[in-house]
Design an enzyme around this catalytic site. Structure first.
Site, PDB file in Angstrom:
ATOM      1  N   ARG A  78      18.592  84.966  18.901  1.00 58.41           N
ATOM      2  CA  ARG A  78      18.410  86.193  18.120  1.00 58.41           C
ATOM      3  C   ARG A  78      17.668  87.202  18.986  1.00 58.41           C
ATOM      4  O   ARG A  78      16.543  86.943  19.430  1.00 58.41           O
ATOM      5  CB  ARG A  78      17.608  85.891  16.856  1.00 58.41           C
ATOM      6  CG  ARG A  78      17.267  87.117  16.027  1.00 58.41           C
ATOM      7  CD  ARG A  78      16.591  86.747  14.705  1.00 58.41           C
ATOM      8  NE  ARG A  78      16.308  87.929  13.927  1.00 58.41           N
ATOM      9  CZ  ARG A  78      15.108  88.492  13.802  1.00 58.41           C
ATOM     10  NH1 ARG A  78      14.042  87.964  14.388  1.00 58.41           N
ATOM     11  NH2 ARG A  78      14.950  89.582  13.085  1.00 58.41           N
ATOM     12  N   HIS A 121      14.825  96.580  15.625  1.00 61.52           N
ATOM     13  CA  HIS A 121      13.565  95.841  15.577  1.00 61.52           C
ATOM     14  C   HIS A 121      12.480  96.799  16.073  1.00 61.52           C
ATOM     15  O   HIS A 121      11.867  96.589  17.109  1.00 61.52           O
ATOM     16  CB  HIS A 121      13.675  94.563  16.409  1.00 61.52           C
ATOM     17  CG  HIS A 121      12.627  93.521  16.121  1.00 61.52           C
ATOM     18  ND1 HIS A 121      12.933  92.203  15.852  1.00 61.52           N
ATOM     19  CD2 HIS A 121      11.280  93.601  16.067  1.00 61.52           C
ATOM     20  CE1 HIS A 121      11.805  91.514  15.645  1.00 61.52           C
ATOM     21  NE2 HIS A 121      10.794  92.342  15.783  1.00 61.52           N
ATOM     22  N   GLU A 166      12.616  93.292   9.210  1.00 63.36           N
ATOM     23  CA  GLU A 166      11.361  93.512   8.494  1.00 63.36           C
ATOM     24  C   GLU A 166      11.079  94.972   8.142  1.00 63.36           C
ATOM     25  O   GLU A 166      10.121  95.571   8.649  1.00 63.36           O
ATOM     26  CB  GLU A 166      10.193  92.957   9.319  1.00 63.36           C
ATOM     27  CG  GLU A 166      10.306  91.490   9.639  1.00 63.36           C
ATOM     28  CD  GLU A 166       9.020  90.915  10.258  1.00 63.36           C
ATOM     29  OE1 GLU A 166       8.119  91.684  10.593  1.00 63.36           O
ATOM     30  OE2 GLU A 166       8.935  89.688  10.375  1.00 63.36           O
ATOM     31  N   ASN A 299      11.977  85.860   7.401  1.00 60.64           N
ATOM     32  CA  ASN A 299      10.892  85.632   8.359  1.00 60.64           C
ATOM     33  C   ASN A 299       9.677  85.175   7.576  1.00 60.64           C
ATOM     34  O   ASN A 299       9.228  85.858   6.657  1.00 60.64           O
ATOM     35  CB  ASN A 299      10.535  86.916   9.119  1.00 60.64           C
ATOM     36  CG  ASN A 299      11.628  87.355  10.082  1.00 60.64           C
ATOM     37  OD1 ASN A 299      12.654  86.676  10.216  1.00 60.64           O
ATOM     38  ND2 ASN A 299      11.414  88.467  10.747  1.00 60.64           N
ATOM     39  N   TYR A 301       5.733  83.527   8.039  1.00 59.60           N
ATOM     40  CA  TYR A 301       4.611  83.089   8.884  1.00 59.60           C
ATOM     41  C   TYR A 301       3.533  82.368   8.085  1.00 59.60           C
ATOM     42  O   TYR A 301       3.011  81.360   8.509  1.00 59.60           O
ATOM     43  CB  TYR A 301       4.014  84.280   9.645  1.00 59.60           C
ATOM     44  CG  TYR A 301       4.934  84.725  10.761  1.00 59.60           C
ATOM     45  CD1 TYR A 301       4.881  84.117  12.009  1.00 59.60           C
ATOM     46  CD2 TYR A 301       5.910  85.703  10.549  1.00 59.60           C
ATOM     47  CE1 TYR A 301       5.745  84.484  13.028  1.00 59.60           C
ATOM     48  CE2 TYR A 301       6.784  86.073  11.563  1.00 59.60           C
ATOM     49  CZ  TYR A 301       6.705  85.451  12.799  1.00 59.60           C
ATOM     50  OH  TYR A 301       7.573  85.796  13.797  1.00 59.60           O
ATOM     51  N   GLU A 377      12.716  84.057  11.644  1.00 57.60           N
ATOM     52  CA  GLU A 377      11.479  83.960  12.426  1.00 57.60           C
ATOM     53  C   GLU A 377      10.514  83.026  11.730  1.00 57.60           C
ATOM     54  O   GLU A 377      10.367  83.071  10.502  1.00 57.60           O
ATOM     55  CB  GLU A 377      10.746  85.311  12.569  1.00 57.60           C
ATOM     56  CG  GLU A 377      11.371  86.265  13.529  1.00 57.60           C
ATOM     57  CD  GLU A 377      10.611  87.587  13.644  1.00 57.60           C
ATOM     58  OE1 GLU A 377       9.384  87.614  13.417  1.00 57.60           O
ATOM     59  OE2 GLU A 377      11.266  88.592  13.943  1.00 57.60           O
TER      60      GLU A 377
HETATM   61  C1  PNW Z   1       6.901  89.915  13.055  1.00 59.19           C
HETATM   62  N1  PNW Z   1       1.835  91.681   9.341  1.00 59.19           N
HETATM   63  O1  PNW Z   1       5.923  90.889  12.977  1.00 59.19           O
HETATM   64  C2  PNW Z   1       7.942  90.531  13.965  1.00 59.19           C
HETATM   65  O2  PNW Z   1       9.264  90.507  13.511  1.00 59.19           O
HETATM   66  C3  PNW Z   1       7.835  90.130  15.387  1.00 59.19           C
HETATM   67  O3  PNW Z   1       8.310  91.163  16.204  1.00 59.19           O
HETATM   68  C4  PNW Z   1       6.407  89.730  15.698  1.00 59.19           C
HETATM   69  O4  PNW Z   1       6.191  89.505  17.056  1.00 59.19           O
HETATM   70  C5  PNW Z   1       6.110  88.493  14.860  1.00 59.19           C
HETATM   71  O5  PNW Z   1       6.312  88.744  13.486  1.00 59.19           O
HETATM   72  C6  PNW Z   1       4.698  87.939  15.041  1.00 59.19           C
HETATM   73  O6  PNW Z   1       3.753  88.878  14.614  1.00 59.19           O
HETATM   74  C7  PNW Z   1       4.912  91.011  12.060  1.00 59.19           C
HETATM   75  O7  PNW Z   1       0.824  92.293   9.704  1.00 59.19           O
HETATM   76  C8  PNW Z   1       3.781  91.697  12.449  1.00 59.19           C
HETATM   77  O8  PNW Z   1       1.973  91.259   8.164  1.00 59.19           O
HETATM   78  C9  PNW Z   1       2.759  91.921  11.556  1.00 59.19           C
HETATM   79  C10 PNW Z   1       2.888  91.464  10.252  1.00 59.19           C
HETATM   80  C11 PNW Z   1       4.042  90.792   9.853  1.00 59.19           C
HETATM   81  C12 PNW Z   1       5.047  90.571  10.756  1.00 59.19           C
END
Ligand code: PNW
Length: 476
Positions: A78, A121, A166, A299, A301, A377
């Site tokens: 990706r 992106h 996102e 995505n 996290y 992600e």
């Molecule tokens: C995502 N937040 O970013 C992105 O899609 C990527 O480019 C990035 O490197 C990855 O997650 C890791 O951070 C985010 O503050 C950045 O909630 C910040 C946030 C969420 C997603």
């Protein structure tokens, strides 16, 4: 004793990157400035004043990088396409920019790796930002031109397209919080940006689908849990975070309507902004936005544990990286408190909560029946060290295993998850955090551009080859 849990035969094991974060070659072969080139030069915007001028130099090293992906046994890659490379300043097509992606796709196909492009992106041409950026409706038509250019160049070899990565980040983090490019700080701008991004998705999806493409979008989604499920204020905090983060984007896509409770929360903090937003949503827009999706990229996290009661202590983790002031990306939710539940955290300050991924996938599957899901992600930053030519990263190794296991849990509960892309293939430019945060399964030594596969990368390659996870029975 271990037990083996297998993945479905057609499940894709991949890894992800994004153009601005890895390519470098920022002003070569006709590329012009993007909003991230401009923002990374604003004092205090990016830690250590890092920028994307060189990054992982992937623009020059893509052949070796694809060979590395092949050696890891990755089945899909990706990546994203740089608008400022393909249509510099948002204007005429730059053949050299298009050619880079054409060569990359050929190289991937040659290696037997599925190319999985994302059109946007976060790196809009700065010239378009100067004409209003995502707050301007006209930008959606410039985006459609860019999308069609990419499809004309690659559509013979690439069947599946993602419009946006996102949009919550590209609107509320970028135009309301000011933590990401272009660094604006207004409720109005965030609201207008969110609508124009969704409209750009819908318009591009129409055009690409008319040309035979499969089209989806990637959202960053979360699970928001109330600290005390029986407490009305905690419940309301969870409703608001779920509403602004998840439903603000999911609902227009799936049912063609913005969530009325969140519109009303926004109205309470900025009536004029909501009035402008409502007039920006023109008749027909939501029909365009809500056309069927061929897939959804998720995505994930970490989850959110929230309380509606006043904080006694400052929240743990997730702070802005520099002293430059930013605002909350949740303008109607500044009273919400994120208490620490004692889970382990990554160096981003983000909690490690794999079971949240299972619940999230189940929820999204219920919201979007019949739409295949991909985890586009999921990953973790840790303070890796290169010692004697090797990187031992046990936490990331466990992170990947735990989240793949969470994906299997969702599949076993009937969710149609077709693939997983680890974020990220490489250590790279982590936006406002610059090069300080390392997410890769491949370490990058920025001084030499030397790539080193981390222990997590070897483990991921093993899982992808076996298409199965070995789980100690005691842990299962
Ligand atoms: C995502 N937040 O970013 C992105 O899609 C990527 O480019 C990035 O490197 C990855 O997650 C890791 O951070 C985010 O503050 C950045 O909630 C910040 C946030 C969420 C997603």
């Amino acid at each position: 004793m271990t037990m083996t849990r297998s993945f479905p035969d057609d499940f894709l094991f991949g890894a992800a990157t994004a153009a601005f974060q890895v390519e470098g070659a920022a002003f070569e072969d006709g590329r012009t400035a993007s909003i991230w080139d401009a923002f990374s030069r604003v004092p205090g915007a990016v830690i250590n004043a890092d920028n994307g001028d060189v990054a992982c130099d992937h623009y020059h090293r893509y052949r070796d990088d694809v060979a590395l992906m092949k050696s890891l046994g990755l089945q899909a890659y990706r990546f994203s396409t740089s608008w400022a490379r393909v249509r510099p300043d948002g204007g005429a097509v730059n053949p050299k920019g298009v050619d880079f992606y054409s060569r990359l796709v050929d190289e991937l196909l040659e290696a037997g790796i599925v190319p999985w492009p994302t059109l946007y992106h976060w790196d809009m041409p700065q010239a378009l930002e100067e004409r209003g950026g995502w707050t301007a409706r006209e930008t959606t038509e410039r985006f459609v031109e860019f999308a069609v250019t990419m499809h004309e160049a690659l559509g013979d070899r690439v069947p599946t397209w993602t419009t946006l990565n996102e949009p919550w980040c590209s609107s509320f983090l970028a135009y309301t919080a000011g933590a990401h490019a272009p660094g604006r700080q207004s409720v109005r701008d965030g609201l207008l940006a969110s609508h124009h991004l969704l409209l750009a998705h819908g318009r591009a999806a129409q055009e690409l689908r008319a040309r035979g493409a499969q089209v989806g979008i990637t959202l960053n989604l979360t699970v928001a849990d109330p600290v005390d499920p029986s407490d009305l204020e905690d419940q309301d905090a969870a409703r608001r975070i779920d509403g602004q983060f998840n439903r603000w984007f999911l609902d227009p896509l799936r049912v063609g309507a913005y969530p009325v409770d969140i519109v009303s929360d926004f109205r309470a903090v900025d009536e004029a902004a909501v009035a402008e937003f409502e007039s920006a949503v023109r008749p027909g827009d939501l029909e365009i936005i809500s056309q069927p999706l061929d897939f959804l990229g998720v995505n994930y996290y970490h989850g959110e544990l929230v309380s509606g009661h006043a904080a006694e202590e400052p929240p743990v983790g997730g702070e802005a990286p520099t002293d430059r002031p930013t605002r909350s990306p949740y303008p109607a939710d500044e009273d919400i408190h994120w208490p620490d539940r004692g889970l382990p955290r990554t160096t981003m300050g983000w909690e490690v909560q794999p079971e949240g991924l299972t619940r999230l996938l189940q929820r999204v599957a219920a919201d979007l029946p019949g739409v295949p899901l991909y985890v586009t992600e999921n990953g973790a930053a840790y303070d890796d060290e290169l010692v004697d030519g090797a990187v031992d990263d046990p936490e990331r190794t466990e992170f990947v295993r735990a989240h793949l296991s969470a994906v299997l849990d969702a599949i076993e509960r009937g969710v149609d998850v077709r693939g997983y892309y680890y974020w990220s293939l490489f250590d790279n430019f982590e936006w406002a955090w610059g090069y300080e945060k390392r997410f890769g399964i491949v370490h990058v030594d920025y001084a030499t551009q030397q790539r080193t596969v981390k222990r997590s990368g070897r483990e991921y390659a093993r899982i992808a080859a076996e298409r199965a996870l070995d789980i100690p029975v005691s842990a299962y």
